[in-house]
Scaffold this active site. Structure first.
Site, short mmCIF file in Angstrom:
data_model
loop_
_atom_site.label_atom_id
_atom_site.label_comp_id
_atom_site.label_asym_id
_atom_site.label_seq_id
_atom_site.Cartn_x
_atom_site.Cartn_y
_atom_site.Cartn_z
N LYS A 219 57.05 22.20 105.70
CA LYS A 219 56.12 22.37 105.00
C LYS A 219 56.89 22.55 103.53
CE LYS A 219 53.94 25.45 102.60
NZ LYS A 219 54.35 24.65 101.41
N GLU B 222 63.40 39.90 89.85
CA GLU B 222 64.01 38.54 89.86
C GLU B 222 63.91 37.78 88.81
OE1 GLU B 222 63.13 36.39 93.38
OE2 GLU B 222 65.31 35.48 93.39
N GLU C 103 64.72 33.79 104.52
CA GLU C 103 65.98 33.68 103.17
C GLU C 103 64.87 34.24 102.05
OE1 GLU C 103 68.88 33.31 103.28
OE2 GLU C 103 69.28 32.56 105.46
P1 NAD Z 1 57.16 31.21 97.20
O1 NAD Z 1 57.26 32.38 98.04
O2 NAD Z 1 56.17 31.27 96.22
O3 NAD Z 1 56.96 29.86 98.13
C1 NAD Z 1 57.90 29.36 99.04
C2 NAD Z 1 57.33 28.50 99.84
O4 NAD Z 1 56.12 29.17 100.76
C3 NAD Z 1 56.56 27.17 99.23
O5 NAD Z 1 56.57 26.21 100.27
C4 NAD Z 1 55.05 27.89 99.40
O6 NAD Z 1 54.09 26.88 99.20
C5 NAD Z 1 54.87 28.53 100.62
N1 NAD Z 1 54.00 29.70 100.54
C6 NAD Z 1 53.54 30.37 99.59
N2 NAD Z 1 52.52 31.37 99.90
C7 NAD Z 1 52.39 30.96 101.47
C8 NAD Z 1 51.66 31.67 102.43
N3 NAD Z 1 50.70 32.49 102.26
N4 NAD Z 1 51.91 31.14 103.51
C9 NAD Z 1 52.64 30.21 103.86
N5 NAD Z 1 53.43 29.48 102.97
C10 NAD Z 1 53.37 29.91 101.74
O7 NAD Z 1 58.66 31.00 96.48
P2 NAD Z 1 58.98 29.81 95.26
O8 NAD Z 1 58.31 30.09 94.12
O9 NAD Z 1 58.79 28.59 95.85
O10 NAD Z 1 60.72 30.07 95.43
C11 NAD Z 1 61.29 30.88 94.82
C12 NAD Z 1 61.67 31.99 95.51
O11 NAD Z 1 62.39 31.51 96.70
C13 NAD Z 1 62.56 33.05 94.78
O12 NAD Z 1 62.01 34.17 95.13
C14 NAD Z 1 63.96 32.74 95.30
O13 NAD Z 1 64.71 33.94 95.26
C15 NAD Z 1 63.76 32.33 96.77
N6 NAD Z 1 64.62 31.59 97.35
C16 NAD Z 1 65.53 32.23 98.29
C17 NAD Z 1 66.57 31.70 98.72
C18 NAD Z 1 67.43 32.30 100.02
O14 NAD Z 1 68.29 31.43 100.52
N7 NAD Z 1 67.54 33.50 99.97
C19 NAD Z 1 66.66 30.14 98.31
C20 NAD Z 1 65.99 29.78 97.56
C21 NAD Z 1 65.09 30.24 97.02
#
Ligand code: NAD
Length: 494
Positions: free
Chosen positions: A191, A398, A267
């Site tokens: 997804k 962040e 992650e």
């Molecule tokens: P997000 O948590 O909003 O979304 C990530 C993914 O989760 C998206 O595909 C989103 O559609 C999905 N999602 C959101 N709510 C959900 C739910 N309730 N159930 C299932 N899926 C759900 O994050 P984002 O804004 O897309 O990405 C940025 C974040 O990701 C930052 O916090 C960043 O630090 C983190 N990140 C971490 C790493 C790592 O390797 N540690 C790498 C890249 C990004």
């Protein structure tokens, strides 16, 4: 600061590429045209929708899991060498299609074309690395201590996996999960983030061309992530959840996964300290800072969030870094000489404005940038803020954007305490020419990864991941494939 090339018109090359990107769901090896409500994918440099794609429903999600479950046994029984060669072919195809993937990422995510090219290299390395690892899955064999039997320890694929990826690295976050899962013999439902699903769809087409059998990889973009994900996570056929995204969403998913006692990899967010000691090579520190802060427009989990600089060099560091920041060229990622692109959406712009306002209200000074320029697209000026006071939001949250915030310290203990004063623990950066001090910091800063005199640590051959609320598990390296394997022990009596 002027913004380069935010023309709303797509070029002929861009339109032709977008037309070749699939717009359906990919389930069981079939591209399904979505007849329902669609997802409009925007170019963040202009705010215009560049393509509409199918929007998966919860029923589609379960059908994708049906397909992954149906393909699981055959894929697990496929010879490791065959799985390896398919991944290697995918790596080769990605090199051939490099320019398309780079441009597509710039179009849907905004990063400058040179950085998008860098992501093709980085993302591709997971395919190559795990093609090499697929044939090295091994176990142990030995007599038990009592001498009454032989213990055999083997590794089996965990089973069908659900992979949820974020928008900031549309290709690499997908390959970092898909490649080890396939190498281990697992089938997957992916997804992608709804803001950047095009790269994943284009990549699924590449995997099909590389020979990945029907049902092994399924892709379901959706605008209703929670509604689609919950039934998949609750389904007993699912055996593994791998998530990259924010810590709050990670916490919710861990709670859901607990109901089904799923294996999980998380992650999550970061709040990286970037510590500069008085004996640091300042040229190297400034170079590292530019990379650690402004790569991906500051939207990386590994982005340096808190610059903690020794009081004796803080002014000089700020002066040099400001000079570099003022030389950045803001614009659409395809524009000539553009080195920094737009943020992902208007919420991100509002968040940058609020962080700067809060820091200034508490006593910080803005040396450059600090505002969102007028006009189309989600731009925010690259910014340097100094004299950031304890308690400022910018130190806690962040940032996920192009703001470089500097505070000072006087002793090593103070620097370590400041570095560790966060719930996160993904990566830390330390600049010092004293090796013994560098090693002390490596031991004392509580993170999963460290950069010593460098602002970039990511590598497909290294275990990537965090401690504390930055997550669980590791991606890449020798460790990465084990996230998709379970250990089986058999006793054979003598
Ligand atoms: P997000 O948590 O909003 O979304 C990530 C993914 O989760 C998206 O595909 C989103 O559609 C999905 N999602 C959101 N709510 C959900 C739910 N309730 N159930 C299932 N899926 C759900 O994050 P984002 O804004 O897309 O990405 C940025 C974040 O990701 C930052 O916090 C960043 O630090 C983190 N990140 C971490 C790493 C790592 O390797 N540690 C790498 C890249 C990004």
């Amino acid at each position: 600061m002027t913004i380069v090339d935010t023309t709303a018109e797509l070029t002929a090359r861009e339109s032709e590429l977008l037309a070749r990107v699939p717009d359906g769901l990919y389930i069981g090896g079939v591209w399904e045209a979505g007849s329902r409500e669609q997802i409009g994918v925007q170019d963040p440099a202009t705010g215009r929708v560049v393509k509409r794609i199918a929007n998966a429903t919860p029923e589609d999600g379960i059908r994708a899991l049906d397909a992954a479950a149906a393909a699981a046994d055959d894929w697990a029984a496929t010879a490791p060498r065959v799985r390896a060669e398919i991944l290697r072919r995918a790596f080769d195809l990605l090199q051939e299609r490099r320019d398309d993937f780079a441009l597509l990422m710039t179009l849907e995510m905004g990063k400058p074309l040179a950085e998008a090219n860098g992501e093709v290299t980085y993302g591709g390395e997971f395919l190559r690395w795990f093609s090499e690892e697929a044939v090295r899955i091994s176990g142990r064999y030995g007599q038990n201590p009592e001498g009454t039997g032989t213990m055999v320890v083997s590794q089996r694929p965990v089973g069908p996996c659900y992979l949820i990826t974020p928008w900031n690295f549309p290709l690499a976050m997908a390959t970092r999960k898909i490649a080890p899962a396939l190498a281990a013999g697992c089938t997957v439902v992916v997804k992608p983030a709804e803001l950047t699903p095009l790269t994943t769809l284009f990549f699924a087409q590449l995997l099909e061309d590389a020979g990945v059998p029907a049902g092994v990889v399924n892709v379901i973009p959706t605008s209703t992530a929670r509604a689609v994900s919950e039934p998949i996570i609750a389904d007993p056929r699912l055996r593994k959840l791998s998530f990259t995204g924010s810590t709050p969403v990670g916490r919710t998913l861990l709670a859901q996964a607990g109901q089904n006692v799923l294996r999980t990899s998380m992650e999550l967010g970061g709040n990286a300290p970037f510590v500069v000691f008085e004996d640091a090579d300042l040229d190297k520190a400034v170079e590292g800072a530019m990379l650690a802060k402004f790569r991906n427009i500051g939207q990386a989990c590994t982005a340096a969030n808190r610059f903690i600089v020794h009081e004796s060099v803080a002014d000089e560091f700020a002066r040099r870094v400001t000079e570099k920041v003022q030389a950045l060229r803001l614009g659409r990622g395809t524009g000539d000489g553009v080195t920094i692109g737009p943020l992902i959406d208007d919420r991100a712009v509002a968040s940058m404005t609020a962080l700067v306002e809060d820091a200034v209200a508490r006593g910080a000074r803005v040396l450059t940038g600090g505002t969102a320029p007028e006009g189309d697209g989600y731009f925010f000026e690259p910014t340097v803020v100094v004299d950031v006071q304890p308690g400022s939001e910018i130190l806690r949250e962040e940032i996920f954007g192009p703001i470089l915030a500097i505070s000072t310290f006087s002793t090593e203990d103070e620097a370590v305490a400041a570095a560790n004063s966060t719930e996160y623990g993904l990566v830390g950066y330390v600049f010092t020419q004293d090796l013994a001090r560098g090693q002390r910091l490596i031991d004392r800063v509580d993170t999963g990864m460290m950069g010593l005199n460098t602002g970039l640590v990511s590598n497909a051959a290294a275990p990537f991941g965090g401690v504390k609320q930055s997550g669980l598990g590791r991606e890449g390296g020798l460790e990465g494939i084990h996230e998709y394997l379970s250990t089986k022990y058999t006793l054979i009596p003598a």
